[in-house]
Design a protein around this motif. Structure first.
Motif, short mmCIF file in Angstrom:
data_model
loop_
_atom_site.label_atom_id
_atom_site.label_comp_id
_atom_site.label_asym_id
_atom_site.label_seq_id
_atom_site.Cartn_x
_atom_site.Cartn_y
_atom_site.Cartn_z
N ARG A 91 0.82 -1.22 0.00
CA ARG A 91 0.00 0.00 0.00
C ARG A 91 0.85 1.27 0.00
O ARG A 91 0.31 2.38 -0.03
N ALA A 92 2.18 1.11 0.06
CA ALA A 92 3.10 2.25 0.04
C ALA A 92 3.71 2.33 -1.36
O ALA A 92 4.78 1.80 -1.61
N HIS A 93 3.02 2.98 -2.26
CA HIS A 93 3.41 2.98 -3.67
C HIS A 93 4.74 3.71 -3.88
O HIS A 93 4.95 4.80 -3.34
N GLY A 94 5.62 3.08 -4.65
CA GLY A 94 6.93 3.65 -4.92
C GLY A 94 7.97 3.36 -3.87
O GLY A 94 9.12 3.77 -4.01
N VAL A 95 7.58 2.65 -2.81
CA VAL A 95 8.50 2.29 -1.73
C VAL A 95 8.83 0.80 -1.85
O VAL A 95 7.94 -0.02 -2.04
N ALA A 96 10.11 0.47 -1.74
CA ALA A 96 10.55 -0.93 -1.79
C ALA A 96 10.98 -1.38 -0.40
O ALA A 96 11.17 -0.57 0.50
#
Length: 295
Positions: free
Chosen positions: A253-258
């Motif tokens: 749910r944390a878009h752009g976070v790896a």
């Protein structure tokens, strides 16, 4: 810095494997791996056992640059060998996994709701050795326990002060002001840390970029502005004690976070597994973390 390693962090999909347990966290990591404390009597024996665990992970055929962007190494691991070559060199030359080294020396006692990093008197020497081993960047952790404005400003400020020294040494720092997942003010503290980071980023010189490693937040996409910030190369999330299932769900749910997971990566692994069993468990964890990291 190595242009190919930079390009991997900038463009490739995947996550960071955090293999940097230090003296304080190694006994817990070994216990979770199925190694009884009676198996070692000295710190040297303990570190030999955890190096064997890390080596088993790094040399597994499922651990490659196809899904694992980078790996964070404990300083001592960087100076050891894996499969007959230096650990950092092995990661990059054999697995195409970018090596990063942990540079902090642990945490100071709590003050103002945070735990700052202890002094790092040999930082310059460590950075020089890291460059010699072909390491791309560094990682350093401090902790936020409460939503205390003064404490958070001091915590994030210390991170960026050290980051400037690391940047000057031509390495890319991973800045990690972790918010404790058990904090009764977790959501408020996360918002305050995010705002403090944004202010510090705006003070950096043009063209400079850092990486961030942050707690999986209570508010979805809390870090969206940090992900898009021109001085941020990449944003990663730590598992922080959440299970692999919970960590992956929050990360998706944390878009752009790896991911940059440690405990969540190794939670299904055991010293008692056969090599095929170990590889299968590691492959399943890598697949789960990779899928959540590319949302």
């Amino acid at each position: 810095m190595d242009a190919e390693q930079l390009a991997r962090f900038e463009h490739a999909r995947g996550f960071i494997a955090a293999l940097d347990q230090s003296g304080g966290s190694t006994p817990r990591a070994l216990a979770a791996y199925g190694v009884d404390p009676s198996a070692y009597a000295t710190e040297a024996e303990m570190f030999d056992l955890v190096h064997a665990m890390r080596t088993r992970i790094m040399t597994s055929p499922v651990f490659t640059g196809d899904r694992v962007l980078g790996a964070i190494l404990f300083e001592q691991t960087m100076e050891r060998e894996v499969a007959g070559t230096g650990a950092a060199e092995y990661l990059w030359q054999v697995k195409r996994v970018v090596p990063v080294v942990k540079v902090d020396k642990g945490l100071a006692e709590e003050a103002d709701g945070v735990r700052l990093m202890k002094p790092m008197p040999d930082l310059d020497d460590l950075l020089a050795r890291a460059r010699a081993h072909g390491v791309f960047g560094t990682k350093m952790r401090s902790v936020v326990l409460r939503a205390d404005q003064a404490g958070i400003e001091a915590n994030v400020g210390q991170q960026f002060e050290v980051a400037r020294r690391i940047l000057a040494a031509d390495l890319v720092p991973i800045i990690e002001p972790e918010v404790d997942i058990h904090s009764p003010q977790k959501a408020e503290a996360e918002a305050m840390v995010t705002e403090a980071i944004a202010r510090e980023l705006d003070r950096l010189d043009d063209g400079v970029r850092v990486m961030l490693k942050l707690t999986l937040p209570e508010r979805d996409d809390l870090y969206a502005d940090l992900v898009a910030h021109p001085r941020v190369l990449r944003v990663f999330a730590l598992s922080g004690g959440y299970s692999l299932e919970e960590s992956a769900a929050r990360l998706a749910r944390a878009h752009g976070v790896a991911a940059s997971f440690s405990r969540a990566l190794t939670e299904g692994l055991s010293v008692h597994q056969t090599q095929p069993e170990f590889d299968a468990a590691l492959d399943a964890a890598i697949a789960t973390i990779y899928a959540a990291s590319i949302t």
